[in-house]
Design a protein around this motif. Structure first.
Motif, PDB file in Angstrom:
ATOM      1  N   ILE A 115       0.157  -1.699   4.527  1.00 47.02           N
ATOM      2  CA  ILE A 115       0.987  -1.397   5.694  1.00 47.02           C
ATOM      3  C   ILE A 115       1.642  -2.688   6.150  1.00 47.02           C
ATOM      4  CG2 ILE A 115       1.058  -0.345   7.974  1.00 47.02           C
ATOM      5  CD1 ILE A 115      -0.091   1.515   5.831  1.00 47.02           C
ATOM      6  N   SER A 116       2.970  -2.712   6.241  1.00 46.47           N
ATOM      7  CA  SER A 116       3.679  -3.933   6.617  1.00 46.47           C
ATOM      8  C   SER A 116       3.867  -3.991   8.128  1.00 46.47           C
ATOM      9  CB  SER A 116       5.041  -3.989   5.918  1.00 46.47           C
ATOM     10  OG  SER A 116       5.840  -2.880   6.302  1.00 46.47           O
ATOM     11  N   GLY A 117       4.217  -5.176   8.609  1.00 45.88           N
ATOM     12  CA  GLY A 117       4.464  -5.368  10.031  1.00 45.88           C
ATOM     13  C   GLY A 117       3.266  -5.959  10.752  1.00 45.88           C
ATOM     14  N   GLU A 137       3.491   1.776  12.335  1.00 44.91           N
ATOM     15  CA  GLU A 137       4.737   2.530  12.393  1.00 44.91           C
ATOM     16  C   GLU A 137       4.829   3.561  11.276  1.00 44.91           C
ATOM     17  OE1 GLU A 137       8.129   0.003  12.518  1.00 44.91           O
ATOM     18  OE2 GLU A 137       7.437  -1.156  14.252  1.00 44.91           O
ATOM     19  N   ASP A 138       4.235   3.257  10.136  1.00 43.08           N
ATOM     20  CA  ASP A 138       4.389   4.103   8.945  1.00 43.08           C
ATOM     21  C   ASP A 138       3.028   4.292   8.283  1.00 43.08           C
ATOM     22  OD1 ASP A 138       5.024   5.294   6.532  1.00 43.08           O
ATOM     23  OD2 ASP A 138       6.718   3.978   6.112  1.00 43.08           O
ATOM     24  N   ASP A 139       2.629   5.558   8.056  1.00 44.81           N
ATOM     25  CA  ASP A 139       1.313   5.822   7.464  1.00 44.81           C
ATOM     26  C   ASP A 139       1.401   6.344   6.028  1.00 44.81           C
ATOM     27  OD1 ASP A 139       2.226   8.401   7.737  1.00 44.81           O
ATOM     28  OD2 ASP A 139       0.743   9.014   9.210  1.00 44.81           O
ATOM     29  N   LYS A 140       2.504   6.049   5.323  1.00 45.66           N
ATOM     30  CA  LYS A 140       2.707   6.594   3.984  1.00 45.66           C
ATOM     31  C   LYS A 140       1.621   6.177   2.997  1.00 45.66           C
ATOM     32  CE  LYS A 140       7.749   6.992   4.336  1.00 45.66           C
ATOM     33  NZ  LYS A 140       9.063   6.507   3.827  1.00 45.66           N
ATOM     34  N   LYS A 141       1.057   4.978   3.187  1.00 45.77           N
ATOM     35  CA  LYS A 141       0.072   4.478   2.228  1.00 45.77           C
ATOM     36  C   LYS A 141      -1.346   4.503   2.783  1.00 45.77           C
ATOM     37  CE  LYS A 141       3.327   1.516  -0.261  1.00 45.77           C
ATOM     38  NZ  LYS A 141       3.615   0.139  -0.742  1.00 45.77           N
ATOM     39  N   HIS A 160     -16.500   6.651   7.335  1.00 41.49           N
ATOM     40  CA  HIS A 160     -16.372   8.022   7.828  1.00 41.49           C
ATOM     41  C   HIS A 160     -14.977   8.215   8.433  1.00 41.49           C
ATOM     42  CE1 HIS A 160     -20.749   8.753   7.413  1.00 41.49           C
ATOM     43  NE2 HIS A 160     -20.816   7.457   7.663  1.00 41.49           N
ATOM     44  N   PHE A 161     -14.164   9.027   7.781  1.00 47.79           N
ATOM     45  CA  PHE A 161     -12.798   9.304   8.214  1.00 47.79           C
ATOM     46  C   PHE A 161     -12.804  10.196   9.461  1.00 47.79           C
ATOM     47  CE2 PHE A 161      -9.244  12.310   8.158  1.00 47.79           C
ATOM     48  CZ  PHE A 161      -8.154  11.455   8.147  1.00 47.79           C
ATOM     49  N   GLU A 162     -11.917   9.902  10.414  1.00 48.64           N
ATOM     50  CA  GLU A 162     -11.752  10.763  11.581  1.00 48.64           C
ATOM     51  C   GLU A 162     -10.393  11.462  11.572  1.00 48.64           C
ATOM     52  OE1 GLU A 162     -12.759   9.438  15.466  1.00 48.64           O
ATOM     53  OE2 GLU A 162     -14.742   8.685  14.887  1.00 48.64           O
ATOM     54  N   HIS A 163      -9.291  10.708  11.688  1.00 46.87           N
ATOM     55  CA  HIS A 163      -7.987  11.377  11.648  1.00 46.87           C
ATOM     56  C   HIS A 163      -6.853  10.387  11.449  1.00 46.87           C
ATOM     57  CE1 HIS A 163      -8.183  10.348  16.043  1.00 46.87           C
ATOM     58  NE2 HIS A 163      -6.917  10.049  15.833  1.00 46.87           N
ATOM     59  N   VAL A 164      -5.717  10.914  11.022  1.00 48.84           N
ATOM     60  CA  VAL A 164      -4.437  10.214  11.013  1.00 48.84           C
ATOM     61  C   VAL A 164      -3.482  11.087  11.811  1.00 48.84           C
ATOM     62  CG1 VAL A 164      -2.523   9.342   9.640  1.00 48.84           C
ATOM     63  CG2 VAL A 164      -4.851   9.191   8.742  1.00 48.84           C
ATOM     64  N   SER A 165      -2.852  10.536  12.847  1.00 50.47           N
ATOM     65  CA  SER A 165      -1.997  11.346  13.716  1.00 50.47           C
ATOM     66  C   SER A 165      -1.091  10.441  14.539  1.00 50.47           C
ATOM     67  CB  SER A 165      -2.863  12.194  14.657  1.00 50.47           C
ATOM     68  OG  SER A 165      -3.553  11.361  15.595  1.00 50.47           O
ATOM     69  N   ASP A 166      -0.248  11.067  15.369  1.00 51.81           N
ATOM     70  CA  ASP A 166       0.475  10.290  16.365  1.00 51.81           C
ATOM     71  C   ASP A 166      -0.545   9.677  17.316  1.00 51.81           C
ATOM     72  OD1 ASP A 166       2.950  10.953  15.329  1.00 51.81           O
ATOM     73  OD2 ASP A 166       3.175  12.711  16.623  1.00 51.81           O
ATOM     74  N   THR A 167      -0.193   8.552  17.934  1.00 56.04           N
ATOM     75  CA  THR A 167      -1.134   7.871  18.814  1.00 56.04           C
ATOM     76  C   THR A 167      -1.610   8.814  19.923  1.00 56.04           C
ATOM     77  OG1 THR A 167       0.730   6.989  20.075  1.00 56.04           O
ATOM     78  CG2 THR A 167      -0.271   5.562  18.419  1.00 56.04           C
ATOM     79  N   THR A 168      -2.903   8.724  20.224  1.00 62.98           N
ATOM     80  CA  THR A 168      -3.519   9.629  21.197  1.00 62.98           C
ATOM     81  C   THR A 168      -3.699   9.002  22.569  1.00 62.98           C
ATOM     82  OG1 THR A 168      -5.714   8.911  20.439  1.00 62.98           O
ATOM     83  CG2 THR A 168      -4.780  10.885  19.427  1.00 62.98           C
TER      84      THR A 168
END
Length: 238
Positions: A115-117, A137-141, A160-168
């Motif tokens: 993830i860049s930036g 900004e970008d979750d493609k990878k 342990h994975f929880e989620h990938v989403s818009d900021t909560t």
């Protein structure tokens, strides 16, 4: 902005810092971390809990021999600068700046591979659990990042994975009310304007120092203090 949230869980007697939280469930730490690429990052840790836990955690976070970044167990090396911004009986605030982390298996340096930036991280420790929230900004990878993080963990740690989403929740809006000394605000604004926080960086501390006609050490110190003030406000507001 997107967020990637996951947990790393620690067995007993694997990590000195996490053992403090495992042994004292009422203790807690909240960390705000910024990874700027180029093997550089800074972090601010707020520790709360019993006096003995706060003292021991503060000592570890200011001890260069404690490997506080690596999740694989391989030492990160590089240079570390530490400043204790608050040191109370049941509450402390520790600032750390790291650079030259070329071979570091830390969550931030691994994240920078995909993830860049300038990435923002929130970390909460309590009991056996270290929860990470990565703002990007970008979750493609993220899928590749997920696989790499899980594969890098040393024995005694589990992913342990929880989620990938818009900021909560809110992030940078909390900085609007922060009071920063004028000389520190000046260097912070100039650094942002000249691309100091871009990846790759568009300016250097030497260039900023020349433009401001200040010693490089003064620019570095005032910039760190301004960054710490922003992060302290963020943590205390959560």
């Amino acid at each position: 902005m997107r967020e990637f949230v996951f947990e790393i869980r620690y067995d007993d007697n694997i990590d000195e810092l996490m053992d403090l939280f495992i042994e004292s469930p009422e203790a807690r730490s909240t960390t705000f971390l910024c990874s700027m690429g180029n093997a550089q990052l800074w972090r601010l840790d707020r520790i709360t809990g019993p006096t003995s836990v706060v003292e021991q955690a503060t000592a570890l976070l200011t001890d260069a021999s404690y490997n506080q970044l690596s999740i694989s167990g391989r030492p990160c090396g590089g240079r570390q600068y530490t400043d204790i911004l608050e040191n109370g009986s049941q509450r402390s605030l520790v600032y750390n700046y790291f650079e030259n982390l070329v071979h570091c298996d830390s969550v931030p340096t691994i994240t920078n591979r995909y993830i860049s930036g300038a990435l923002l991280f929130e970390i909460t420790r309590q009991g056996h659990t270290e929860q990470w929230r990565i703002l990007m900004e970008d979750d493609k990878k993220v899928g590749m990042l997920y696989d790499t993080l899980g594969g890098a963990l040393r024995d005694g740690l589990s992913f342990h994975f929880e989620h990938v989403s818009d900021t909560t929740g809110p992030v940078l809006a909390l900085f609007d009310s922060v009071s920063i000394r004028p000389e520190r605000n000046r260097v912070l604004e100039l650094a942002a304007e000249r691309g100091y926080y871009e990846t790759p960086r568009e300016t250097t501390l030497d260039t900023l120092a020349a433009e401001l006609e200040w010693p490089r050490s003064t620019v570095s110190y005032r910039l760190r203090k301004a960054e710490a003030a922003l992060v302290e406000e963020y943590i205390s507001s959560n």
